[in-house]
Design an enzyme around this catalytic site. Structure first.
Site, short mmCIF file in Angstrom:
data_model
loop_
_atom_site.label_atom_id
_atom_site.label_comp_id
_atom_site.label_asym_id
_atom_site.label_seq_id
_atom_site.Cartn_x
_atom_site.Cartn_y
_atom_site.Cartn_z
N LYS A 1 0.84 -1.22 0.00
CA LYS A 1 0.00 0.00 0.00
C LYS A 1 0.87 1.26 0.00
O LYS A 1 0.67 2.16 -0.81
CB LYS A 1 -0.92 0.05 1.24
CG LYS A 1 -1.91 -1.07 1.34
CD LYS A 1 -2.81 -0.91 2.55
CE LYS A 1 -2.09 -0.93 3.89
NZ LYS A 1 -1.45 -2.21 4.23
N ARG B 1 11.50 -1.64 11.50
CA ARG B 1 10.24 -1.16 12.07
C ARG B 1 9.89 -2.04 13.25
O ARG B 1 9.91 -3.26 13.15
CB ARG B 1 9.13 -1.22 10.99
CG ARG B 1 8.43 0.10 10.83
CD ARG B 1 7.43 0.09 9.71
NE ARG B 1 6.16 -0.48 10.11
CZ ARG B 1 5.05 -0.40 9.37
NH1 ARG B 1 5.10 0.21 8.20
NH2 ARG B 1 3.93 -0.94 9.78
N ARG C 1 -9.74 0.86 8.63
CA ARG C 1 -9.35 -0.52 8.94
C ARG C 1 -10.43 -1.29 9.66
O ARG C 1 -10.23 -2.47 9.96
CB ARG C 1 -8.13 -0.50 9.86
CG ARG C 1 -6.86 -0.19 9.17
CD ARG C 1 -5.83 0.00 10.28
NE ARG C 1 -4.70 -0.83 10.05
CZ ARG C 1 -3.63 -0.40 9.38
NH1 ARG C 1 -3.58 0.79 8.86
NH2 ARG C 1 -2.61 -1.20 9.23
N ARG D 1 -0.95 -8.52 13.42
CA ARG D 1 -1.46 -7.52 12.47
C ARG D 1 -2.27 -8.19 11.36
O ARG D 1 -3.33 -7.71 10.98
CB ARG D 1 -0.29 -6.72 11.88
CG ARG D 1 0.32 -5.74 12.91
CD ARG D 1 1.75 -5.35 12.56
NE ARG D 1 1.87 -4.69 11.29
CZ ARG D 1 2.99 -4.69 10.55
NH1 ARG D 1 4.08 -5.33 10.98
NH2 ARG D 1 3.02 -4.06 9.41
N ARG E 1 11.71 -6.40 5.22
CA ARG E 1 11.73 -5.01 5.64
C ARG E 1 12.29 -4.88 7.05
O ARG E 1 12.98 -3.91 7.37
CB ARG E 1 10.33 -4.41 5.57
CG ARG E 1 10.33 -2.92 5.84
CD ARG E 1 8.96 -2.29 5.64
NE ARG E 1 8.01 -2.78 6.62
CZ ARG E 1 6.72 -2.48 6.61
NH1 ARG E 1 6.23 -1.73 5.64
NH2 ARG E 1 5.91 -2.95 7.53
P1 AP5 Z 1 4.72 -1.59 1.98
O1 AP5 Z 1 4.50 -0.77 0.78
O2 AP5 Z 1 5.32 -0.95 3.18
O3 AP5 Z 1 3.36 -2.33 2.40
P2 AP5 Z 1 2.13 -1.82 3.23
O4 AP5 Z 1 0.94 -2.47 2.61
O5 AP5 Z 1 2.14 -0.33 3.31
O6 AP5 Z 1 2.41 -2.50 4.63
P3 AP5 Z 1 2.50 -1.89 6.07
O7 AP5 Z 1 3.27 -2.84 6.89
O8 AP5 Z 1 2.92 -0.46 6.06
O9 AP5 Z 1 1.02 -1.94 6.47
P4 AP5 Z 1 0.43 -1.81 7.87
O10 AP5 Z 1 -1.01 -1.74 7.55
O11 AP5 Z 1 0.84 -2.86 8.80
O12 AP5 Z 1 1.12 -0.53 8.50
P5 AP5 Z 1 0.62 0.92 8.77
O13 AP5 Z 1 1.83 1.75 8.76
O14 AP5 Z 1 -0.51 1.29 7.92
O15 AP5 Z 1 5.57 -2.86 1.55
C1 AP5 Z 1 6.06 -3.78 2.50
C2 AP5 Z 1 7.46 -4.22 2.11
O16 AP5 Z 1 7.40 -4.93 0.88
C3 AP5 Z 1 8.42 -3.04 1.87
O17 AP5 Z 1 9.70 -3.39 2.32
C4 AP5 Z 1 8.41 -2.87 0.35
O18 AP5 Z 1 9.61 -2.34 -0.14
C5 AP5 Z 1 8.17 -4.29 -0.13
N1 AP5 Z 1 7.38 -4.37 -1.37
C6 AP5 Z 1 6.31 -3.60 -1.70
N2 AP5 Z 1 5.82 -3.96 -2.89
C7 AP5 Z 1 6.57 -5.00 -3.33
C8 AP5 Z 1 6.55 -5.82 -4.50
N3 AP5 Z 1 5.65 -5.65 -5.49
N4 AP5 Z 1 7.46 -6.80 -4.60
C9 AP5 Z 1 8.37 -7.00 -3.62
N5 AP5 Z 1 8.47 -6.26 -2.49
C10 AP5 Z 1 7.57 -5.27 -2.35
O19 AP5 Z 1 0.08 0.83 10.28
C11 AP5 Z 1 0.94 0.60 11.37
C12 AP5 Z 1 0.16 0.55 12.66
O20 AP5 Z 1 -0.47 1.83 12.90
C13 AP5 Z 1 -0.98 -0.45 12.72
O21 AP5 Z 1 -0.53 -1.74 13.06
C14 AP5 Z 1 -1.88 0.17 13.80
O22 AP5 Z 1 -1.33 -0.07 15.08
C15 AP5 Z 1 -1.73 1.64 13.53
N6 AP5 Z 1 -2.76 2.16 12.62
C16 AP5 Z 1 -2.56 2.73 11.40
N7 AP5 Z 1 -3.72 3.09 10.84
C17 AP5 Z 1 -4.69 2.74 11.71
C18 AP5 Z 1 -6.12 2.80 11.69
N8 AP5 Z 1 -6.77 3.32 10.63
N9 AP5 Z 1 -6.79 2.31 12.76
C19 AP5 Z 1 -6.15 1.79 13.81
N10 AP5 Z 1 -4.81 1.68 13.90
C20 AP5 Z 1 -4.08 2.15 12.85
MG MG Z 2 2.39 1.09 4.85
#
Ligand code: AP5
Ligand code: MG
Length: 190
Positions: free
Chosen positions: A13, A130, A85, A141, A124
């Site tokens: 994402k 992270r 979410r 998660r 990652r």
């Molecule tokens: P990446 O692009 O980082 O993937 P992502 O889908 O963004 O994954 P995240 O881990 O960021 O999602 P998340 O939902 O856990 O975290 P968030 O920060 O939103 O890609 C992942 C890896 O793969 C990278 O190393 C990238 O380089 C690699 N990659 C990407 N595409 C690729 C491809 N095609 N091929 C190969 N490799 C690839 O949330 C974090 C925390 O915040 C949550 O756990 C929660 O505690 C809190 N939070 C955030 N939003 C909310 C909400 N709305 N409600 C409640 N809590 C929330």
């Molecule tokens: Mg992300």
């Protein structure tokens, strides 16, 4: 243009939202990035959410809804990543966007199997360190994604708004699929 990007942890994402935002000059609104910045700043919000992020749990809906309302009030167009979410968050988002007359143009879903997602997050963890990329926290998660966020996906599918994209290709392949999906619904290309 207002685009929402959904998908499990590790589906790409953030990676794809940044590209869409750069190509189309849109702000990338990423709740996870905002929360991590608050933790890094040591703000009151950061101190409150830090233990939640470290466990891989979800920040309470009311807090997230207030945060996103403040932000979206200020933006006419955006790529939204990380929110909603849960169903209450999705209902609140739809209501607030209707209220301010800024409906979503497209809802993308990056489809990736759990094994692929876990592999990417483990890679990652080695690169970026992270704090929520440990195996136990990744499992929590993903469990919460299946339990609480998949109903959000189904909500947008039922509304006929969902654009599913195969998220397992290379970053360029996924970006190309996204461009095609957006063009197919008449969202102007790059
Ligand atoms: P990446 O692009 O980082 O993937 P992502 O889908 O963004 O994954 P995240 O881990 O960021 O999602 P998340 O939902 O856990 O975290 P968030 O920060 O939103 O890609 C992942 C890896 O793969 C990278 O190393 C990238 O380089 C690699 N990659 C990407 N595409 C690729 C491809 N095609 N091929 C190969 N490799 C690839 O949330 C974090 C925390 O915040 C949550 O756990 C929660 O505690 C809190 N939070 C955030 N939003 C909310 C909400 N709305 N409600 C409640 N809590 C929330
Ligand atoms: Mg992300």
């Amino acid at each position: 243009m207002r685009i929402l990007i959904l998908g499990p942890q590790g589906s790409g994402k953030g990676t794809q939202a940044k590209r869409i935002a750069a190509q189309r000059s849109l702000p990338h609104v990423a709740t996870g990035d905002n929360l991590r910045a608050a933790v890094a700043d040591g703000s009151e919000l950061g101190r409150r959410v830090q233990p939640i992020l470290e466990r891989g749990d979800l920040v309470p809906d009311d807090l997230m809804i207030d945060l996103i309302r403040d932000r979206l009030d200020r933006e006419d167009a955006f790529v939204l990543d990380g929110f909603p979410r849960t169903l209450p968050q999705a209902e609140a988002l739809d209501a607030m966007l209707a209220e301010i007359g800024k409906p979503l143009d497209a809802v993308l879903l990056l489809e990736v199997d759990d094994e692929v997602a876990v592999g990417r997050l483990e890679a990652r963890a080695a690169e970026e360190g992270r704090t929520d990329d440990s195996p136990e926290v990744i499992a929590n998660r993903l469990r919460l994604y299946h339990q609480l966020t998949e109903p959000v996906v189904e909500r947008y599918r039922a509304k006929g708004m969902l654009l599913p994209v195969d998220g397992e290709g290379t970053m360029d392949e996924v970006a190309e699929e996204i461009a095609v999906a957006l063009e197919n619904v008449g969202v102007a290309s790059r």
